[in-house]
Design a protein around this motif. Structure first.
Motif, PDB file in Angstrom:
ATOM      1  N   SER A 365       2.400  -1.527  -6.097  1.00 47.07           N
ATOM      2  CA  SER A 365       2.313  -0.367  -6.979  1.00 47.07           C
ATOM      3  C   SER A 365       3.499  -0.310  -7.942  1.00 47.07           C
ATOM      4  O   SER A 365       3.824   0.732  -8.483  1.00 47.07           O
ATOM      5  CB  SER A 365       2.245   0.920  -6.144  1.00 47.07           C
ATOM      6  OG  SER A 365       3.201   0.907  -5.109  1.00 47.07           O
ATOM      7  N   LYS A 397      14.587   2.838  -5.091  1.00 48.88           N
ATOM      8  CA  LYS A 397      13.597   3.914  -4.994  1.00 48.88           C
ATOM      9  C   LYS A 397      12.249   3.373  -4.515  1.00 48.88           C
ATOM     10  O   LYS A 397      11.601   3.957  -3.633  1.00 48.88           O
ATOM     11  CB  LYS A 397      13.436   4.589  -6.369  1.00 48.88           C
ATOM     12  CG  LYS A 397      12.478   5.765  -6.396  1.00 48.88           C
ATOM     13  CD  LYS A 397      12.400   6.378  -7.795  1.00 48.88           C
ATOM     14  CE  LYS A 397      11.404   7.530  -7.830  1.00 48.88           C
ATOM     15  NZ  LYS A 397      11.287   8.096  -9.202  1.00 48.88           N
ATOM     16  N   TYR A 398      11.866   2.243  -5.076  1.00 47.17           N
ATOM     17  CA  TYR A 398      10.583   1.615  -4.700  1.00 47.17           C
ATOM     18  C   TYR A 398      10.612   1.162  -3.243  1.00 47.17           C
ATOM     19  O   TYR A 398       9.649   1.396  -2.487  1.00 47.17           O
ATOM     20  CB  TYR A 398      10.310   0.439  -5.636  1.00 47.17           C
ATOM     21  CG  TYR A 398       9.059  -0.354  -5.330  1.00 47.17           C
ATOM     22  CD1 TYR A 398       7.834   0.279  -5.091  1.00 47.17           C
ATOM     23  CD2 TYR A 398       9.100  -1.747  -5.298  1.00 47.17           C
ATOM     24  CE1 TYR A 398       6.694  -0.460  -4.829  1.00 47.17           C
ATOM     25  CE2 TYR A 398       7.963  -2.493  -5.036  1.00 47.17           C
ATOM     26  CZ  TYR A 398       6.752  -1.846  -4.806  1.00 47.17           C
ATOM     27  OH  TYR A 398       5.622  -2.583  -4.548  1.00 47.17           O
ATOM     28  N   ASN A 400      12.357   2.390  -0.805  1.00 45.13           N
ATOM     29  CA  ASN A 400      12.283   3.581   0.054  1.00 45.13           C
ATOM     30  C   ASN A 400      10.872   4.153   0.098  1.00 45.13           C
ATOM     31  O   ASN A 400      10.417   4.645   1.145  1.00 45.13           O
ATOM     32  CB  ASN A 400      13.277   4.640  -0.431  1.00 45.13           C
ATOM     33  CG  ASN A 400      14.722   4.207  -0.206  1.00 45.13           C
ATOM     34  OD1 ASN A 400      14.993   3.338   0.628  1.00 45.13           O
ATOM     35  ND2 ASN A 400      15.653   4.801  -0.943  1.00 45.13           N
ATOM     36  N   GLN A 401      10.155   4.088  -1.037  1.00 47.47           N
ATOM     37  CA  GLN A 401       8.768   4.567  -1.059  1.00 47.47           C
ATOM     38  C   GLN A 401       7.873   3.694  -0.180  1.00 47.47           C
ATOM     39  O   GLN A 401       7.038   4.213   0.574  1.00 47.47           O
ATOM     40  CB  GLN A 401       8.239   4.567  -2.495  1.00 47.47           C
ATOM     41  CG  GLN A 401       8.829   5.677  -3.363  1.00 47.47           C
ATOM     42  CD  GLN A 401       8.412   5.562  -4.814  1.00 47.47           C
ATOM     43  OE1 GLN A 401       7.998   4.491  -5.279  1.00 47.47           O
ATOM     44  NE2 GLN A 401       8.539   6.654  -5.566  1.00 47.47           N
ATOM     45  N   VAL A 402       8.057   2.386  -0.263  1.00 45.60           N
ATOM     46  CA  VAL A 402       7.273   1.481   0.585  1.00 45.60           C
ATOM     47  C   VAL A 402       7.626   1.719   2.048  1.00 45.60           C
ATOM     48  O   VAL A 402       6.745   1.752   2.929  1.00 45.60           O
ATOM     49  CB  VAL A 402       7.534   0.001   0.196  1.00 45.60           C
ATOM     50  CG1 VAL A 402       6.817  -0.939   1.169  1.00 45.60           C
ATOM     51  CG2 VAL A 402       7.083  -0.268  -1.234  1.00 45.60           C
ATOM     52  N   ASN A 403       8.915   1.918   2.313  1.00 45.82           N
ATOM     53  CA  ASN A 403       9.375   2.157   3.688  1.00 45.82           C
ATOM     54  C   ASN A 403       8.782   3.433   4.265  1.00 45.82           C
ATOM     55  O   ASN A 403       8.536   3.525   5.480  1.00 45.82           O
ATOM     56  CB  ASN A 403      10.910   2.246   3.680  1.00 45.82           C
ATOM     57  CG  ASN A 403      11.509   2.101   5.057  1.00 45.82           C
ATOM     58  OD1 ASN A 403      11.071   1.267   5.845  1.00 45.82           O
ATOM     59  ND2 ASN A 403      12.520   2.901   5.351  1.00 45.82           N
ATOM     60  N   ASP A 404       8.528   4.422   3.386  1.00 42.88           N
ATOM     61  CA  ASP A 404       7.943   5.701   3.815  1.00 42.88           C
ATOM     62  C   ASP A 404       6.423   5.721   3.673  1.00 42.88           C
ATOM     63  O   ASP A 404       5.804   6.793   3.727  1.00 42.88           O
ATOM     64  CB  ASP A 404       8.542   6.851   2.998  1.00 42.88           C
ATOM     65  CG  ASP A 404      10.026   7.041   3.272  1.00 42.88           C
ATOM     66  OD1 ASP A 404      10.479   6.621   4.355  1.00 42.88           O
ATOM     67  OD2 ASP A 404      10.732   7.585   2.398  1.00 42.88           O
ATOM     68  N   ASN A 405       5.836   4.534   3.430  1.00 45.48           N
ATOM     69  CA  ASN A 405       4.378   4.398   3.259  1.00 45.48           C
ATOM     70  C   ASN A 405       3.837   5.206   2.088  1.00 45.48           C
ATOM     71  O   ASN A 405       2.687   5.657   2.104  1.00 45.48           O
ATOM     72  CB  ASN A 405       3.644   4.796   4.555  1.00 45.48           C
ATOM     73  CG  ASN A 405       4.011   3.878   5.704  1.00 45.48           C
ATOM     74  OD1 ASN A 405       4.089   2.656   5.537  1.00 45.48           O
ATOM     75  ND2 ASN A 405       4.253   4.460   6.878  1.00 45.48           N
ATOM     76  N   LYS A 406       4.649   5.376   1.051  1.00 43.95           N
ATOM     77  CA  LYS A 406       4.212   6.088  -0.153  1.00 43.95           C
ATOM     78  C   LYS A 406       3.943   5.125  -1.308  1.00 43.95           C
ATOM     79  O   LYS A 406       3.602   5.540  -2.408  1.00 43.95           O
ATOM     80  CB  LYS A 406       5.274   7.115  -0.572  1.00 43.95           C
ATOM     81  CG  LYS A 406       5.449   8.253   0.442  1.00 43.95           C
ATOM     82  CD  LYS A 406       6.556   9.198   0.009  1.00 43.95           C
ATOM     83  CE  LYS A 406       6.739  10.319   1.035  1.00 43.95           C
ATOM     84  NZ  LYS A 406       7.893  11.190   0.681  1.00 43.95           N
ATOM     85  N   ALA A 407       4.164   3.847  -1.062  1.00 47.89           N
ATOM     86  CA  ALA A 407       3.891   2.809  -2.061  1.00 47.89           C
ATOM     87  C   ALA A 407       3.574   1.519  -1.309  1.00 47.89           C
ATOM     88  O   ALA A 407       3.800   1.418  -0.098  1.00 47.89           O
ATOM     89  CB  ALA A 407       5.087   2.611  -2.990  1.00 47.89           C
ATOM     90  N   THR A 408       3.045   0.522  -2.039  1.00 52.72           N
ATOM     91  CA  THR A 408       2.653  -0.741  -1.401  1.00 52.72           C
ATOM     92  C   THR A 408       3.289  -1.922  -2.139  1.00 52.72           C
ATOM     93  O   THR A 408       3.655  -1.818  -3.311  1.00 52.72           O
ATOM     94  CB  THR A 408       1.125  -0.903  -1.413  1.00 52.72           C
ATOM     95  OG1 THR A 408       0.661  -0.784  -2.771  1.00 52.72           O
ATOM     96  CG2 THR A 408       0.454   0.142  -0.538  1.00 52.72           C
TER      97      THR A 408
END
Length: 493
Positions: A365, A397-398, A400-408
């Motif tokens: 993403s 930022k990206y 951390n988003q992937v780590n929080d399952n908010k991005a792939t």
């Protein structure tokens, strides 16, 4: 194929006052000379910033595949007080005060210089010549300038004739100063009567009977002029015309101006294609000065043993702080700035740690390839490290988003992300995570492990008020506890 064939660098050239496309004199090779320290005291933090900036430039050029010969000298004689042609040699003065040999002074502070730069993860230069090791070359250079009619001998000293030089050349071409203005603004000083004009500068000085550091020459027993040393050493190892000459902004005039004049007078050509100048480091908005007390040296910055900063900072944090500003910008060293840099540095290192645990999927993403080129674009724009760091935090930022399952992220993009971050964080910016070697870290780890164990016991005993108190007060102090299957871990924010 080398990376430099696809990445076009622009360098701000102090000589033209513009950014210019970097085209080395010989394809694939770069010759770079940087004025090193005069080793009569502990290395000044402002000088450290300059050397760190050119270390970053050296690293990036090498990363792009250039074969770089980086020459940085040691001035161990000939640098008189106030950068002038009169007064005592800085090293001799220190030796007299401490009642030791001048070369003991040189050795002590050369070791300090190397230790500080190594601590801050600066790579050693390809060649590190000393002024005293090149007396013969300097005498030969002076003789050539004399033979060409641009110098004169008075009472055993040799001076460069600025006015004669200016008849066929432009003295002031780098600093944009006019000789007429310099004449108008110069006072005639006592003791300068040997010179035809106050603007003339020493190529060789006859040593007074009390002057310890002296060498035989055709004109007198004496010592070389400070400006001459760099001309002799740079051209010996890089040739009569080389790619990059760097140094601090304070050296532009007269030191670098004199280097141009000396080379032009001796060889009939300008010595350097791209002149680069790193800007000054201030402390709390003012010039660093030992006399006013607005001063901190590198060792005090590491240890925290000073009255200016609230604590000590690791070399990695200090280097990160320095890289947050363009090398051409004035940088203000403050406690708040270092504390903020420490938080940013820790966020960067934490994101790198999280890379190993990211789950991949069939799509990304975030355009990792576009982001990667943005990182190169920043460095290609006159080594713009603050913009590069901004891009690195886009990646944080990206992650951390992937780590929080908010991005792939795809497995392929994850590998590109890993390699690119490692290249720019460690290879180019030269950052290093010093936490593991920081003696305070072990103490912090022990204290936190104890608190984590006490919190665990409180939860077993159903004392949730104490458990929550430990977690919440640590969070207020910037330490986040994370409960997981493998137990409780912490991170510093």
């Amino acid at each position: 194929m080398h990376l430099y064939e696809n990445q076009q660098i622009k360098i701000y050239n102090s000589l033209s006052g513009e950014k210019e496309v970097f085209q080395p004199i010989t394809k694939g090779y770069v010759g770079m000379y940087v004025c090193g320290p005069t080793v009569y005291s502990n290395v000044h933090l402002g000088n450290v910033r300059t050397f760190m900036s050119f270390d970053m430039i050296f690293r990036y050029l090498k990363h792009l595949g250039y074969k770089v010969r980086y020459v940085r000298n040691i001035t161990d004689a000939g640098h008189l007080e106030n950068d002038a042609d009169l007064g005592e040699d800085k090293i001799t003065k220190k030796a007299r005060v401490e009642e030791i040999e001048p070369m003991e002074v040189v050795q002590r502070y050369t070791v300090d210089f190397h230790n500080v730069l190594q601590t801050l993860n600066c790579l050693p230069p390809s060649i590190e010549p000393t002024a005293t090791g090149h007396i013969i070359e300097q005498i030969e250079l002076i003789q050539t300038i004399l033979d060409n009619g641009f110098a004169y001998v008075v009472n055993g000293s040799v001076y460069f004739d600025v006015h004669k030089y200016n008849e066929s050349n432009e003295y002031g071409i780098l600093s944009k100063r006019k000789l007429e203005d310099l004449i108008h603004n110069t006072r005639t000083l006592d003791g300068q009567s040997d010179k035809k004009n106050p603007q003339d500068f020493a190529l060789w000085k006859k040593a007074e009977p009390t002057h310890i550091m002296r060498w035989p020459s055709p004109w007198s027993d004496g010592f070389p002029g400070w400006h001459l040393e760099c001309t002799a050493m740079s051209t010996k190892y890089l040739g009569e015309f080389f790619d990059i000459h760097g140094g601090g902004m304070d050296l532009k005039f007269p030191h670098h101006e004199c280097e141009i004049a000396q080379n032009q007078a001796a060889k009939g050509k300008t010595p350097v294609k791209y002149w680069m100048h790193a800007n000054m480091l201030e402390l709390n908005g003012a010039r660093m000065s030992k006399s006013t007390g607005n001063y901190v040296n590198p060792a005090e910055l590491f240890s925290g043993e000073n009255d200016i900063m609230s604590k000590g900072f690791t070399p990695g944090v200090i280097r990160f702080f320095m890289m947050q500003a363009s090398y051409r910008s004035v940088l203000d060293l403050t406690d708040d700035g270092l504390l903020a840099a420490e938080k940013g540095f820790n966020r960067l290192m934490e994101a790198l740690g999280n890379l190993e645990n990211l789950n991949t999927s069939g799509s990304s993403s975030f355009s990792v390839s576009d982001w990667k080129q943005k990182c190169y674009d920043a460095m290609n724009d006159d080594f713009n490290t603050p913009i590069l760091i901004a891009h690195l935090f886009e990646a944080v930022k990206y992650i951390n988003q992937v780590n929080d399952n908010k991005a792939t992220i795809t497995s392929e993009d994850l590998e590109i992300l890993k390699s690119t971050l490692n290249i720019f964080i460690f290879d180019v910016l030269g950052l290093v995570d010093n936490k593991a070697s920081d003696s305070n870290t072990e103490k912090l780890n022990a204290a936190l492990e104890l608190l984590i164990e006490l919190r665990k016991e409180a939860r077993i005993n159903k004392d949730f008020a104490l458990s929550d108190k430990i977690r919440d007060e640590l969070a207020e102090a910037g330490i986040t506890l994370k409960d997981g299957r493998e137990g409780t871990t912490y991170s510093l924010k």
